[in-house]
Design a protein around this motif. Structure first.
Motif, PDB file in Angstrom:
ATOM      1  N   GLU A 196      -5.883  -5.561  34.046  1.00 34.32           N
ATOM      2  CA  GLU A 196      -5.940  -6.681  33.596  1.00 34.32           C
ATOM      3  C   GLU A 196      -5.043  -5.950  32.519  1.00 34.32           C
ATOM      4  N   GLN A 197      -4.607  -5.360  32.365  1.00 35.67           N
ATOM      5  CA  GLN A 197      -4.009  -4.694  30.895  1.00 35.67           C
ATOM      6  C   GLN A 197      -2.870  -3.930  31.645  1.00 35.67           C
ATOM      7  N   VAL A 198      -2.734  -3.906  32.422  1.00 39.90           N
ATOM      8  CA  VAL A 198      -2.082  -2.706  32.440  1.00 39.90           C
ATOM      9  C   VAL A 198      -0.686  -3.699  33.257  1.00 39.90           C
ATOM     10  N   VAL A 199       0.304  -2.809  32.140  1.00 38.74           N
ATOM     11  CA  VAL A 199       2.126  -3.794  32.047  1.00 38.74           C
ATOM     12  C   VAL A 199       2.614  -3.073  32.956  1.00 38.74           C
ATOM     13  N   SER A 200       2.817  -1.378  32.656  1.00 38.65           N
ATOM     14  CA  SER A 200       3.591  -0.590  33.168  1.00 38.65           C
ATOM     15  C   SER A 200       3.209   0.150  34.584  1.00 38.65           C
ATOM     16  N   LEU A 201       2.776   0.004  35.590  1.00 38.27           N
ATOM     17  CA  LEU A 201       2.139   0.662  36.449  1.00 38.27           C
ATOM     18  C   LEU A 201       2.233   2.271  36.153  1.00 38.27           C
ATOM     19  N   LYS A 202       3.712   2.280  36.272  1.00 32.74           N
ATOM     20  CA  LYS A 202       3.630   3.987  36.397  1.00 32.74           C
ATOM     21  C   LYS A 202       3.316   4.713  35.086  1.00 32.74           C
ATOM     22  N   LYS A 203       3.861   3.791  33.992  1.00 36.70           N
ATOM     23  CA  LYS A 203       3.008   4.393  32.648  1.00 36.70           C
ATOM     24  C   LYS A 203       1.764   4.877  32.436  1.00 36.70           C
TER      25      LYS A 203
END
Length: 185
Positions: free
Chosen positions: A70-77
């Motif tokens: 739920e806290q994922v903002v940038s998938l790559k990051k």
């Protein structure tokens, strides 16, 4: 460190050095410096000990990697963070990494129930599904995608263990190479 932890830690070292079949209970008891009674108080069988070491090691790795989907903002990051943490943990915990490798290639892996095997790492599959749904990652079987990513993690860990830790720049290059292999162009 309590006696149970001492048995686990010393037995892990013995298993890595001699393998599961080359490590009789007598050798495990001697390496831990405990009595037969103490050993059997904590572990009914060698198989129980092997499973306990596996579960404890996976939980430790999970705690290091833990990413809340739920806290994922940038998938790559997020994938980069997961990849880097896993490589660093495996490189710094050579015995534990080798134990997980030994376990995953042994018949003991089939004795754990499937839920117990995958429970701790469902966030990895969730992360990859999110990437596929957002069309950032190539659409393919999640299990295969996981294996491809893990193979780069494993290869980097083994390289680090044999040759010393890669620099941050080198680690970043290896991650970027892996990332380019899964990203959807």
């Amino acid at each position: 460190m309590n006696k149970r932890e001492m048995i686990i830690n010393k037995s892990l070292e013995v298993f890595v050095e001699f393998g599961f079949h080359g490590a009789p209970i007598t050798k495990l008891i001697k390496s831990a410096g405990v009595s037969n009674g103490t050993f059997f108080y904590y572990f009914k069988t060698k198989e129980d000990l092997i499973t306990a070491i596996y579960v404890a090691t996976k939980e430790e790795l999970y705690d290091v990697l833990g990413i809340e989907i739920e806290q994922v903002v940038s998938l790559k990051k997020s994938i980069r963070e997961l990849w880097m943490k896993w490589v660093i943990w495996g490189s710094e915990h050579e015995q534990k990494f080798k134990f997980l490798e030994l376990f995953s290639n042994s018949p003991y892996v089939h004795q754990l129930n499937k839920e117990e095997m995958k429970n701790n790492f469902t966030f990895v599959q969730q992360l990859l599904r999110k990437g596929i749904e957002e069309e950032v990652i190539v659409s393919m079987d999640i299990r295969l995608l996981s294996e491809l990513i893990y193979s780069s993690i494993r290869g980097t860990i083994l390289f680090n263990q044999r040759n010393g830790m890669l620099s941050e720049v080198e680690m970043e290059s290896v991650f970027n190479l892996m990332w380019k292999s899964i990203v959807n162009f």
